[in-house]
Design an enzyme around this catalytic site. Structure first.
Site, PDB file in Angstrom:
ATOM      1  N   GLU A  23      34.799 -28.922  18.869  1.00  0.00           N
ATOM      2  CA  GLU A  23      33.896 -29.756  19.667  1.00  0.00           C
ATOM      3  C   GLU A  23      34.630 -30.216  20.929  1.00  0.00           C
ATOM      4  OE1 GLU A  23      30.708 -31.018  19.927  1.00  0.00           O
ATOM      5  OE2 GLU A  23      31.502 -32.215  21.591  1.00  0.00           O
ATOM      6  N   GLN A  24      33.923 -30.143  22.070  1.00  0.00           N
ATOM      7  CA  GLN A  24      34.582 -30.491  23.331  1.00  0.00           C
ATOM      8  C   GLN A  24      34.873 -31.992  23.459  1.00  0.00           C
ATOM      9  OE1 GLN A  24      31.987 -29.295  26.521  1.00  0.00           O
ATOM     10  NE2 GLN A  24      30.330 -30.659  25.923  1.00  0.00           N
TER      11      GLN A  24
ATOM     12  N   ARG B  27      19.818 -40.859  16.004  1.00  0.00           N
ATOM     13  CA  ARG B  27      20.564 -39.592  15.992  1.00  0.00           C
ATOM     14  C   ARG B  27      21.992 -39.779  15.480  1.00  0.00           C
ATOM     15  NH1 ARG B  27      18.541 -35.627  19.564  1.00  0.00           N
ATOM     16  NH2 ARG B  27      20.653 -34.849  19.729  1.00  0.00           N
TER      17      ARG B  27
ATOM     18  N   TYR C  63       8.761 -45.518  17.888  1.00  0.00           N
ATOM     19  CA  TYR C  63       8.851 -45.700  16.440  1.00  0.00           C
ATOM     20  C   TYR C  63      10.133 -46.467  16.117  1.00  0.00           C
ATOM     21  CZ  TYR C  63      11.362 -41.259  17.309  1.00  0.00           C
ATOM     22  OH  TYR C  63      12.168 -40.267  17.816  1.00  0.00           O
TER      23      TYR C  63
ATOM     24  N   ASP D  78      19.990 -25.436  19.476  1.00  0.00           N
ATOM     25  CA  ASP D  78      19.522 -25.343  20.862  1.00  0.00           C
ATOM     26  C   ASP D  78      20.164 -24.177  21.617  1.00  0.00           C
ATOM     27  OD1 ASP D  78      17.886 -27.510  20.515  1.00  0.00           O
ATOM     28  OD2 ASP D  78      18.801 -28.756  22.075  1.00  0.00           O
TER      29      ASP D  78
HETATM   30  P1  FAD Z   1      23.428 -30.267  20.811  1.00  0.00           P
HETATM   31  O1  FAD Z   1      22.954 -31.530  20.206  1.00  0.00           O
HETATM   32  O2  FAD Z   1      23.265 -30.046  22.262  1.00  0.00           O
HETATM   33  O3  FAD Z   1      24.991 -30.166  20.445  1.00  0.00           O
HETATM   34  C1  FAD Z   1      25.839 -29.229  21.060  1.00  0.00           C
HETATM   35  C2  FAD Z   1      27.280 -29.676  20.839  1.00  0.00           C
HETATM   36  O4  FAD Z   1      28.146 -28.682  21.374  1.00  0.00           O
HETATM   37  C3  FAD Z   1      27.612 -30.983  21.565  1.00  0.00           C
HETATM   38  O5  FAD Z   1      28.315 -31.834  20.690  1.00  0.00           O
HETATM   39  C4  FAD Z   1      28.462 -30.533  22.737  1.00  0.00           C
HETATM   40  O6  FAD Z   1      29.413 -31.505  23.145  1.00  0.00           O
HETATM   41  C5  FAD Z   1      29.150 -29.293  22.156  1.00  0.00           C
HETATM   42  N1  FAD Z   1      29.550 -28.322  23.186  1.00  0.00           N
HETATM   43  C6  FAD Z   1      28.804 -27.871  24.216  1.00  0.00           C
HETATM   44  N2  FAD Z   1      29.503 -26.975  24.949  1.00  0.00           N
HETATM   45  C7  FAD Z   1      30.719 -26.865  24.359  1.00  0.00           C
HETATM   46  C8  FAD Z   1      31.876 -26.087  24.656  1.00  0.00           C
HETATM   47  N3  FAD Z   1      31.933 -25.246  25.715  1.00  0.00           N
HETATM   48  N4  FAD Z   1      32.965 -26.198  23.839  1.00  0.00           N
HETATM   49  C9  FAD Z   1      32.941 -27.044  22.748  1.00  0.00           C
HETATM   50  N5  FAD Z   1      31.857 -27.816  22.435  1.00  0.00           N
HETATM   51  C10 FAD Z   1      30.768 -27.704  23.222  1.00  0.00           C
HETATM   52  N6  FAD Z   1      14.460 -32.847  17.213  1.00  0.00           N
HETATM   53  C11 FAD Z   1      13.915 -33.215  16.018  1.00  0.00           C
HETATM   54  O7  FAD Z   1      14.148 -32.518  14.997  1.00  0.00           O
HETATM   55  N7  FAD Z   1      13.075 -34.302  15.917  1.00  0.00           N
HETATM   56  C12 FAD Z   1      12.764 -35.071  17.006  1.00  0.00           C
HETATM   57  O8  FAD Z   1      11.999 -36.035  16.884  1.00  0.00           O
HETATM   58  C13 FAD Z   1      13.338 -34.717  18.264  1.00  0.00           C
HETATM   59  N8  FAD Z   1      13.065 -35.466  19.381  1.00  0.00           N
HETATM   60  C14 FAD Z   1      13.617 -35.093  20.564  1.00  0.00           C
HETATM   61  C15 FAD Z   1      13.292 -35.851  21.709  1.00  0.00           C
HETATM   62  C16 FAD Z   1      13.809 -35.467  22.934  1.00  0.00           C
HETATM   63  C17 FAD Z   1      13.425 -36.278  24.150  1.00  0.00           C
HETATM   64  C18 FAD Z   1      14.670 -34.329  23.038  1.00  0.00           C
HETATM   65  C19 FAD Z   1      15.216 -33.900  24.376  1.00  0.00           C
HETATM   66  C20 FAD Z   1      14.998 -33.593  21.913  1.00  0.00           C
HETATM   67  C21 FAD Z   1      14.458 -33.959  20.678  1.00  0.00           C
HETATM   68  N9  FAD Z   1      14.753 -33.227  19.519  1.00  0.00           N
HETATM   69  C22 FAD Z   1      14.200 -33.575  18.330  1.00  0.00           C
HETATM   70  C23 FAD Z   1      15.595 -32.028  19.624  1.00  0.00           C
HETATM   71  C24 FAD Z   1      17.038 -32.230  19.190  1.00  0.00           C
HETATM   72  O9  FAD Z   1      17.568 -33.372  19.816  1.00  0.00           O
HETATM   73  C25 FAD Z   1      17.884 -31.011  19.530  1.00  0.00           C
HETATM   74  O10 FAD Z   1      17.187 -29.842  19.233  1.00  0.00           O
HETATM   75  C26 FAD Z   1      19.184 -31.035  18.734  1.00  0.00           C
HETATM   76  O11 FAD Z   1      19.955 -32.145  19.086  1.00  0.00           O
HETATM   77  C27 FAD Z   1      19.999 -29.754  18.967  1.00  0.00           C
HETATM   78  O12 FAD Z   1      21.207 -29.846  18.281  1.00  0.00           O
HETATM   79  P2  FAD Z   1      22.360 -28.787  18.566  1.00  0.00           P
HETATM   80  O13 FAD Z   1      23.478 -29.168  17.652  1.00  0.00           O
HETATM   81  O14 FAD Z   1      21.831 -27.396  18.508  1.00  0.00           O
HETATM   82  O15 FAD Z   1      22.783 -29.005  20.094  1.00  0.00           O
END
Ligand code: FAD
Length: 390
Positions: free
Chosen positions: A32-33, A107, A213, A291
């Site tokens: 993790e960065q 979160r 909520y 994502d």
């Molecule tokens: P991220 O949370 O983006 O995590 C990526 C991680 O990788 C981060 O910790 C980052 O620091 C790290 N990283 C990035 N690049 C590097 C690199 N080069 N080297 C090392 N580390 C790196 N989802 C739900 O299920 N329910 C909801 O109600 C909901 N509401 C939402 C409301 C909003 C307004 C938004 C924008 C999103 C919502 N989501 C919801 C979606 C959800 O927040 C995301 O889909 C989820 O956080 C994705 O998780 P992830 O781990 O894939 O990516």
């Protein structure tokens, strides 16, 4: 030979992958960065498909301590006067239909709960990946400080700007959606009674909507607003906005809603970015998750849920076929791409529906709302069980 699995990214998706792999008896390392594991303040909805997997991970009781059970349910309200367009009582319906309730959670609490299932020696903080070589064997990760790591499997859980996605699918920048999101929290003690109810309330109107909520066992109220972005293009969980900017978006809306906004702390604001669905996620021993693989607009509240589902399926595929990881990853993407693509698509369509200007189309929508049962209509989302999908 022990499979060396490297997970890039310690967000909800990356940590869920580590937790499910660990549960399946496979060791892995998360890079993790950031120098600390943290999710910036905002809530999310954990629908039955998320709750089911948290239970399977063995963290459900912990999760429940921090979450809020949405008994009152979902409510759509008209922007101008708060008329209830549709409401759904969730006291027993979710459990009856899908075996689990719908919850809301901060979160950071969700991240901590998932993290509790990942051995701390498997997490390396302060590791920003600068590049990946996915053609060699072993695969190689290069970090910003010059360190390199070799791995047999690389899981890109590094979010919408994923380095791994860039290497796998080309580095076209995410597109600007024209929408931005504000989020803010306020202490429940400062909120009016309607906002303290265990309900997800969506106020919808021309070009924008606001959802609120309770989270954190009811101590805080979470507000999320989606509005036109204008010239605003910063995509960041930490970019600050002012209450005045948020209030300006909702000028002329029901006074109860604007009073709620006024009671909130300074909001954060970020532009919503967009990426089209991919038809392939994997290349040899490398793949994508969360994502990084399938960013989606938040209209169905399923982004984190899909990342957790990815994690469960990926761990199962690798555990069943550890001697042929590239084959395992093909099984993983075959199982996951159709479902996440569908969610990306419906989330896109929903923005048009929620944000209709007043007029005949909006009136037809509001009439249709009254006859709809989203809990049943979205059974394909909430009823999904990854254990029967591989
Ligand atoms: P991220 O949370 O983006 O995590 C990526 C991680 O990788 C981060 O910790 C980052 O620091 C790290 N990283 C990035 N690049 C590097 C690199 N080069 N080297 C090392 N580390 C790196 N989802 C739900 O299920 N329910 C909801 O109600 C909901 N509401 C939402 C409301 C909003 C307004 C938004 C924008 C999103 C919502 N989501 C919801 C979606 C959800 O927040 C995301 O889909 C989820 O956080 C994705 O998780 P992830 O781990 O894939 O990516």
């Amino acid at each position: 030979m022990t499979l060396r699995i490297a997970i890039l990214g310690g967000g909800i998706g990356g940590l869920a992958a580590a937790a499910f792999l660990h549960r399946a008896g496979l060791s892995c390392t998360v890079y993790e960065q950031a120098s600390a594991l943290t999710e910036i303040g905002a809530g999310l909805v954990a629908a039955p498909n998320t709750a089911r997997l948290l239970r399977r991970l063995g963290v459900f009781e912990q999760f429940r301590e921090h979450a809020v059970r949405l008994d009152v349910g979902w409510e759509f309200r008209r922007w101008q006067d708060g008329t209830v367009l549709s409401s759904e009582d969730l006291t027993t319906a979710c459990e009856r239909l899908y075996g689990e309730h719908t919850w809301t959670v901060h979160r950071a609490d969700l991240l901590n709960v998932i993290r509790s299932r990942v051995p701390s020696e498997s997490i390396r903080l302060g590791h920003r990946c600068a590049g990946v070589d996915l053609d060699g064997s072993p695969l190689r990760l290069r970090f910003a400080d010059g360190r390199t790591v070799e791995a047999d499997v690389v899981i890109g859980a590094d979010g919408i700007h994923s380095v791994v996605r860039g290497a796998l699918a080309g580095s076209a920048a995410a597109a600007y959606s024209g929408m931005c999101s504000f989020r803010a929290l306020l202490p429940a003690a400062k909120a009016p009674a309607f906002a303290r109810r265990p309900a997800q309330t969506l106020w919808i109107g021309p070009g924008r909507h606001l959802v609120h909520y309770p989270v954190s066992a009811g101590r805080l109220i979470n507000l999320v607003a989606i509005a036109p972005a204008g010239g605003y293009t910063v995509e960041s969980w930490t970019a600050a906005a002012t209450l005045e900017e948020l209030l300006a978006e909702f000028g002329g809306w029901d006074a109860r809603l604007t009073a709620l906004i006024r009671a909130a702390d300074a909001p954060a604001r970020w532009a919503l970015l967009d990426r089209p669905p991919l038809t392939r996620w994997s290349h040899g021993g490398a793949t994508l998750l969360g994502d990084a693989a399938h960013p989606m607009f938040p209209f169905y509240g399923q982004g984190a849920a899909q990342a957790i589902e990815d994690a469960a399926v990926l761990a199962r595929c690798l555990a069943e076929n550890p001697h042929n990881p590239s084959q395992a990853l093909l099984g993983y993407e075959r199982s996951r791409i159709p479902r996440t693509t569908m969610l990306q698509q419906v989330s896109h369509t929903r923005s048009g529906v929620n944000h209709l200007p007043d007029g005949p189309e909006q009136q037809r929508r509001d009439q249709a709302f009254a006859g709809q049962d989203p809990l049943v209509a979205n059974g394909w989302i909430y009823g999904y069980d990854p254990d029967s999908d591989v």
